[in-house]
Structures are given as structure tokens and as C-alpha cells.
Scaffold this active site. Structure first.
Site, PDB file in Angstrom:
ATOM      1  N   HIS A  42       0.868  -1.226  -0.062  1.00  0.00           N
ATOM      2  CA  HIS A  42      -0.078  -0.144  -0.165  1.00  0.00           C
ATOM      3  C   HIS A  42       0.795   1.239   0.142  1.00  0.00           C
ATOM      4  O   HIS A  42       0.484   2.180  -0.238  1.00  0.00           O
ATOM      5  CB  HIS A  42      -0.908  -0.112   1.128  1.00  0.00           C
ATOM      6  CG  HIS A  42      -0.530   0.326   2.568  1.00  0.00           C
ATOM      7  ND1 HIS A  42       0.000  -0.576   3.271  1.00  0.00           N
ATOM      8  CD2 HIS A  42       0.031   1.318   3.046  1.00  0.00           C
ATOM      9  CE1 HIS A  42       0.334  -0.437   4.493  1.00  0.00           C
ATOM     10  NE2 HIS A  42       0.537   1.068   4.373  1.00  0.00           N
ATOM     11  N   ASP A 101       0.247  -7.794   1.236  1.00  0.00           N
ATOM     12  CA  ASP A 101       0.403  -6.445   1.379  1.00  0.00           C
ATOM     13  C   ASP A 101       2.073  -6.246   1.414  1.00  0.00           C
ATOM     14  O   ASP A 101       2.604  -5.494   2.193  1.00  0.00           O
ATOM     15  CB  ASP A 101       0.143  -5.956   2.482  1.00  0.00           C
ATOM     16  CG  ASP A 101      -0.029  -4.152   2.687  1.00  0.00           C
ATOM     17  OD1 ASP A 101       0.299  -3.501   1.516  1.00  0.00           O
ATOM     18  OD2 ASP A 101      -0.713  -3.569   3.625  1.00  0.00           O
ATOM     19  N   SER A 119       4.461   2.357   7.928  1.00  0.00           N
ATOM     20  CA  SER A 119       4.285   1.201   6.968  1.00  0.00           C
ATOM     21  C   SER A 119       5.478   0.749   6.232  1.00  0.00           C
ATOM     22  O   SER A 119       6.198   1.655   5.629  1.00  0.00           O
ATOM     23  CB  SER A 119       3.152   1.761   6.117  1.00  0.00           C
ATOM     24  OG  SER A 119       1.900   1.789   6.860  1.00  0.00           O
TER      25      SER A 119
END
Length: 220
Positions: free
Chosen positions: A42, A83, A161
Site C-alpha cells: 500500500h 501487502d 508502514s
């Protein structure tokens, strides 16, 4: 690694085209000596979509290593259901040192952990905490449920992230991926993709560009 994505967006204002550069930030880590950098899908999704649609000239990714050097990168493969994304930089002369892998299936609640990343663009930030729970299930960016997520109370914020979650020996045990918070800031509930999933999910994107999902059945 500090990851910056850039995407050119064209808007029409009073019939004139206006070009904006939209930037995003995230984290990552060195996977091997060939210059492969692992992060969350992402984090680089918009650039990957542009590449897939042959619009790569309008998007790009830069990777800043620990010594402050900046390297243009390309996305060579993804595993959206996990992911995960793999970037590649020119490793010639780059001060790269691959991360050491641990094992997530051996984790215990209460074990000390360390999260490294770039929250809100503050590079090389370290936060500490413990394993709050194991075996959590989270829905990935592609809508696929990912099991065995690690839950931690180490502070994880936007920009973390893709960064590594380490054990007390400095080994990778997970990739910081998501938080549960009403304010989008750390509320002490963060989640990381377990390293066992990462170890299974990265080799195929490096070799083939995608990860092939496991299937049931018998082939002759």
C-alpha cells in the site's frame, strides 16, 4: 530505508491543465545484497498501478538509505494479498546491509519488540514495546484476509508502514503495516505482517513480478 513516492496528477482548472506532484512516504528495509528493498504494497500502490498501465513516466519511487544517500528505485514485484512489495535500487557502491530474519511462529506475548521507520517523515525513528497478541487477522489492501498478524503496542504512525519490527536480537520478526486508532495516530494498537509470511511472499515477486497464490488439488 526511507521511501518516498511521487505521482503526477493532472487537473483541469478553467480548461487549463494543472500538474500537481502528490508525494507519499513510507519505510522499508534491505532484503539482500542485490539491492532489493521490501516494503508494504500500500506504500507504493499508486506507482505500481501507473507502471502496470504504462504510465511510469509520471510516477516514481526514491529510497533513502541509513547514510542519507538517495537512490531511484523501481518496483519489480508485489504480493498484494500479503501487502508486500519489492523495490530494486542500483546496489553498486551503495552501503547496503541485508536484514537478519527471525521467526514469527516462535513469538510469545510480552516479548520485547522494536519498530523502526519514518513516522510523519521523521526518518530513522525507533519505538519500543511488546508483542501484545499473535494470530490476529486483518484485511489487506486487496481485500484478502491475512492471518497471523502480530499485534504490538510499540508506537506505529503514518510513515511507519513497510518498516521492520525487530526482536531484542535485531532480527526481523514482522513488517509494520497498520494501526487501529480513531485519530490515525498511535493508540497502542499496531499490526505487523509476520516474518514467516514475508519470507514466503518475497522470493516470487523478485523472480516473477507477482506471488502466485497457493492452490488445492492434484496435478498429473
Amino acid at each position: 530505508a526511507y521511501i518516498t513516492t511521487k505521482q503526477e496528477v493532472v487537473r483541469r482548472v478553467y480548461r487549463r491543465q494543472v500538474r500537481d506532484i502528490v508525494e507519499g512516504t513510507g519505510s522499508g528495509f534491505v532484503w539482500d545484497t542485490d539491492g532489493h528493498i521490501v516494503t508494504n504494497y500500500h506504500v507504493v500502490r499508486s506507482v505500481w498501478v501507473d507502471q502496470s498501465q504504462r504510465k511510469g513516466s509520471h510516477s516514481g519511487v526514491d529510497v533513502v538509505l541509513a547514510d542519507g544517500s538517495t537512490h531511484p528505485a523501481r518496483i519489480i514485484g508485489v504480493s498484494a494479498d500479503d501487502d508486500l512489495a519489492v523495490l530494486e535500487i542500483d546496489a553498486t557502491g551503495a552501503p547496503i546491509r541485508p536484514i537478519t530474519l527471525g521467526r514469527s511462529h516462535e513469538l510469545r506475548v510480552g516479548q520485547s519488540v522494536f519498530a523502526i521507520g519514518n513516522p510523519f517523515g521523521l526518518d530513522q525513528t525507533l519505538t519500543t514495546g511488546v508483542v501484545s497478541a499473535v494470530g490476529r487477522t486483518i484485511t489487506s489492501d486487496s481485500g484478502q484476509e491475512i492471518t497471523d498478524f502480530i499485534q504490538t503496542d510499540a508506537a506505529i504512525n503514518p510513515g511507519n508502514s513497510g518498516g521492520p519490527l525487530l526482536d531484542s536480537k535485531g532480527r526481523l520478526i514482522g513488517i509494520n503495516t497498520a494501526i487501529k486508532s480513531p485519530t490515525r495516530a498511535s493508540a497502542g494498537i499496531g499490526f505487523a505482517v509476520p516474518v514467516d509470511t514475508v519470507a514466503d511472499g518475497v522470493p516470487q515477486p523478485i523472480k516473477y513480478g507477482i506471488r502466485f497464490p497457493p492452490t488445492n488439488g492434484v496435478q498429473a
